[in-house]
Design a protein around this motif. Structure first.
Motif, PDB file in Angstrom:
ATOM      1  N   LYS A  38       0.665  -1.242   0.128  1.00  0.00           N
ATOM      2  CA  LYS A  38      -0.115  -0.065   0.031  1.00  0.00           C
ATOM      3  C   LYS A  38       1.031   1.185   0.101  1.00  0.00           C
ATOM      4  O   LYS A  38       0.392   2.389  -0.453  1.00  0.00           O
ATOM      5  CB  LYS A  38      -0.920  -0.226   1.233  1.00  0.00           C
ATOM      6  N   ARG A  39       1.926   1.149   0.575  1.00  0.00           N
ATOM      7  CA  ARG A  39       3.090   2.488   0.661  1.00  0.00           C
ATOM      8  C   ARG A  39       4.249   2.019   0.299  1.00  0.00           C
ATOM      9  O   ARG A  39       5.178   3.062   0.288  1.00  0.00           O
ATOM     10  CB  ARG A  39       2.923   2.840   1.987  1.00  0.00           C
ATOM     11  N   MET A  40       4.552   0.730  -0.283  1.00  0.00           N
ATOM     12  CA  MET A  40       5.867   0.234  -0.518  1.00  0.00           C
ATOM     13  C   MET A  40       6.293   1.327  -1.776  1.00  0.00           C
ATOM     14  O   MET A  40       5.802   1.237  -2.616  1.00  0.00           O
ATOM     15  CB  MET A  40       6.131  -1.004  -0.614  1.00  0.00           C
ATOM     16  N   SER A  41       7.776   1.640  -1.570  1.00  0.00           N
ATOM     17  CA  SER A  41       8.438   2.226  -2.733  1.00  0.00           C
ATOM     18  C   SER A  41       9.315   1.214  -3.400  1.00  0.00           C
ATOM     19  O   SER A  41      10.401   1.122  -2.604  1.00  0.00           O
ATOM     20  CB  SER A  41       9.148   3.381  -2.262  1.00  0.00           C
ATOM     21  N   PRO A  42       9.160   0.651  -4.524  1.00  0.00           N
ATOM     22  CA  PRO A  42       9.986  -0.269  -5.170  1.00  0.00           C
ATOM     23  C   PRO A  42      11.516   0.512  -5.299  1.00  0.00           C
ATOM     24  O   PRO A  42      11.538   1.481  -5.510  1.00  0.00           O
ATOM     25  CB  PRO A  42       9.404  -0.429  -6.452  1.00  0.00           C
ATOM     26  N   GLU A 110       6.019   7.607  -3.163  1.00  0.00           N
ATOM     27  CA  GLU A 110       4.983   6.871  -2.763  1.00  0.00           C
ATOM     28  C   GLU A 110       4.087   6.752  -4.011  1.00  0.00           C
ATOM     29  O   GLU A 110       3.453   7.617  -4.383  1.00  0.00           O
ATOM     30  CB  GLU A 110       4.331   7.880  -1.908  1.00  0.00           C
ATOM     31  N   TYR A 111       4.375   5.700  -4.542  1.00  0.00           N
ATOM     32  CA  TYR A 111       3.767   5.342  -6.037  1.00  0.00           C
ATOM     33  C   TYR A 111       2.121   5.380  -5.820  1.00  0.00           C
ATOM     34  O   TYR A 111       1.562   5.290  -6.790  1.00  0.00           O
ATOM     35  CB  TYR A 111       4.210   4.195  -6.547  1.00  0.00           C
ATOM     36  N   THR A 112       1.518   4.802  -4.615  1.00  0.00           N
ATOM     37  CA  THR A 112       0.084   4.591  -4.820  1.00  0.00           C
ATOM     38  C   THR A 112      -0.572   5.984  -4.086  1.00  0.00           C
ATOM     39  O   THR A 112      -1.927   5.482  -3.920  1.00  0.00           O
ATOM     40  CB  THR A 112      -0.129   3.401  -3.688  1.00  0.00           C
ATOM     41  N   ASN A 113       0.072   7.004  -3.834  1.00  0.00           N
ATOM     42  CA  ASN A 113      -0.686   8.129  -3.350  1.00  0.00           C
ATOM     43  C   ASN A 113      -1.388   8.928  -4.478  1.00  0.00           C
ATOM     44  O   ASN A 113      -0.848   9.489  -5.345  1.00  0.00           O
ATOM     45  CB  ASN A 113       0.299   9.178  -2.686  1.00  0.00           C
ATOM     46  N   ILE A 114      -2.838   8.520  -4.785  1.00  0.00           N
ATOM     47  CA  ILE A 114      -3.686   9.140  -5.769  1.00  0.00           C
ATOM     48  C   ILE A 114      -4.000  10.337  -5.543  1.00  0.00           C
ATOM     49  O   ILE A 114      -4.484  11.142  -6.584  1.00  0.00           O
ATOM     50  CB  ILE A 114      -4.921   8.359  -5.946  1.00  0.00           C
ATOM     51  N   ASP A 116      -1.746  12.865  -4.302  1.00  0.00           N
ATOM     52  CA  ASP A 116      -0.351  13.520  -4.759  1.00  0.00           C
ATOM     53  C   ASP A 116       0.294  12.767  -5.657  1.00  0.00           C
ATOM     54  O   ASP A 116       1.150  11.924  -4.950  1.00  0.00           O
ATOM     55  CB  ASP A 116       0.162  14.217  -3.669  1.00  0.00           C
ATOM     56  N   LEU A 117       0.668  12.943  -6.902  1.00  0.00           N
ATOM     57  CA  LEU A 117       1.239  12.081  -7.894  1.00  0.00           C
ATOM     58  C   LEU A 117       2.762  12.081  -7.633  1.00  0.00           C
ATOM     59  O   LEU A 117       3.572  11.459  -7.888  1.00  0.00           O
ATOM     60  CB  LEU A 117       0.848  12.079  -9.209  1.00  0.00           C
ATOM     61  N   ASN A 118       2.994  13.265  -6.906  1.00  0.00           N
ATOM     62  CA  ASN A 118       4.508  13.693  -6.740  1.00  0.00           C
ATOM     63  C   ASN A 118       5.003  13.134  -5.284  1.00  0.00           C
ATOM     64  O   ASN A 118       6.324  13.558  -4.961  1.00  0.00           O
ATOM     65  CB  ASN A 118       4.953  15.250  -7.053  1.00  0.00           C
ATOM     66  N   ALA A 119       4.047  12.629  -4.551  1.00  0.00           N
ATOM     67  CA  ALA A 119       4.308  12.390  -3.178  1.00  0.00           C
ATOM     68  C   ALA A 119       5.634  11.584  -2.915  1.00  0.00           C
ATOM     69  O   ALA A 119       5.849  10.724  -3.513  1.00  0.00           O
ATOM     70  CB  ALA A 119       3.075  11.622  -2.316  1.00  0.00           C
ATOM     71  N   CYS A 120       6.344  11.788  -1.837  1.00  0.00           N
ATOM     72  CA  CYS A 120       7.747  11.466  -1.391  1.00  0.00           C
ATOM     73  C   CYS A 120       7.750  11.080   0.109  1.00  0.00           C
ATOM     74  O   CYS A 120       7.346  11.827   0.737  1.00  0.00           O
ATOM     75  CB  CYS A 120       9.014  12.082  -1.755  1.00  0.00           C
ATOM     76  N   LEU A 121       7.762   9.802   0.387  1.00  0.00           N
ATOM     77  CA  LEU A 121       7.816   9.301   1.753  1.00  0.00           C
ATOM     78  C   LEU A 121       9.323   9.439   2.188  1.00  0.00           C
ATOM     79  O   LEU A 121      10.216   9.246   1.438  1.00  0.00           O
ATOM     80  CB  LEU A 121       7.436   8.102   1.839  1.00  0.00           C
ATOM     81  N   VAL A 122       9.548   9.581   3.445  1.00  0.00           N
ATOM     82  CA  VAL A 122      10.715   9.478   4.247  1.00  0.00           C
ATOM     83  C   VAL A 122      10.711   8.193   5.193  1.00  0.00           C
ATOM     84  O   VAL A 122       9.893   7.988   5.989  1.00  0.00           O
ATOM     85  CB  VAL A 122      10.867  10.801   5.298  1.00  0.00           C
ATOM     86  N   TRP A 123      11.667   7.330   4.959  1.00  0.00           N
ATOM     87  CA  TRP A 123      11.916   6.032   5.584  1.00  0.00           C
ATOM     88  C   TRP A 123      13.023   5.900   6.430  1.00  0.00           C
ATOM     89  O   TRP A 123      14.188   6.489   6.369  1.00  0.00           O
ATOM     90  CB  TRP A 123      12.015   4.996   4.411  1.00  0.00           C
ATOM     91  N   ILE A 124      12.724   5.084   7.583  1.00  0.00           N
ATOM     92  CA  ILE A 124      13.841   4.833   8.527  1.00  0.00           C
ATOM     93  C   ILE A 124      14.686   3.600   7.727  1.00  0.00           C
ATOM     94  O   ILE A 124      13.940   2.563   7.225  1.00  0.00           O
ATOM     95  CB  ILE A 124      13.226   4.269   9.896  1.00  0.00           C
TER      96      ILE A 124
END
Length: 240
Positions: A38-42, A110-114, A116-124
């Motif tokens: 659901k939130r995984m970034s390949p 964040e590929y699955t954010n409908i 905001d197509l530019n959304a970027c997540l910050v990961w540990i």
């Protein structure tokens, strides 16, 4: 003879999940969402802190004024964006580890954010990117959450105003990292107020941009972007 009374069912087995605190359960829920895609970034898991460019936390930070001469002068390999934030702590409620050598957090799409197509997540980073002796360090003393509970989980988003540029860098094969520079705080000026859209609770942070395309072009684009943004006045760019 009939015995009247409550009929006892099979004794319920107390599983590990029942012994978890509500806070740790929340991290498990986020983890399961990531595992289900659901939130995984390949490609995020393929990145390694060991492979990231070195960063000297003792190095001085000085403000850069952008002029045309900057782009014909000495080369630089990284764009540092200081006095920024990581958005969404009020939603994720995951406090990153504050280690002696600042932890490089991974920025990815964040590929699955409908919305905001530019959304970027910050990961540990994943647990194997940390020294063994810090795996059980407590990252949140109030809720007793440990690094092993939150490793490889997202903790928030890049500000929407920066996400388009960040995404273009990532799409071109570049890398971006973040470092939390302070404790979670209510959103502060020039960012939206906590009760406004885009406000909430944020983590003060710096971003480190390693572009594969012309890095001078990216720095010029960042300059123009910050000049056009209200919150751009609060951020500081350093070229190294």
């Amino acid at each position: 003879m009939h015995h009247f009374g409550r009929i006892m069912g099979p004794k319920r087995k107390l599983t590990f999940a029942h012994r978890l605190s509500p806070e740790v359960k929340q991290t498990k829920v986020i983890s399961q969402k990531c595992k289900r895609g659901k939130r995984m970034s390949p490609g995020k898991s393929e990145r390694s802190l060991k492979d990231s460019p070195e960063y000297d936390p003792q190095a001085g930070v000085s403000e850069i004024t952008f002029t045309e001469s900057d782009y014909s002068g000495p080369d630089f390999s990284v764009i540092e964006l200081h006095k920024s934030v990581i958005k969404g702590y009020h939603a994720y409620k995951i406090r990153p580890p504050f280690t002696k050598q600042p932890t490089r957090l991974i920025v990815d799409r964040e590929y699955t954010n409908i919305k905001d197509l530019n959304a970027c997540l910050v990961w540990i980073p994943s647990l194997d990117q940390f020294p063994q002796n810090v795996h059980e360090m407590v990252t949140d003393t109030k809720r007793f959450i440990k690094l092993s509970d939150i490793a490889d989980l997202p903790i928030g988003h890049v500000p929407r105003s920066l996400a388009g540029l960040f995404r273009s860098v990532l799409d071109e094969g570049g890398e971006i990292f973040a470092e939390a520079t302070g404790e979670p705080v209510p959103s502060f000026p020039p960012w939206p107020a906590p009760n406004e859209e885009g406000g909430g609770v944020v983590l003060p942070a710096s971003y480190f941009i390693y572009a594969k395309q012309n890095i001078k072009m990216v720095s010029s684009q960042l300059k123009n972007l910050l000049n056009a943004l209200k919150e751009g006045s609060g951020m500081m760019v350093v070229l190294k």
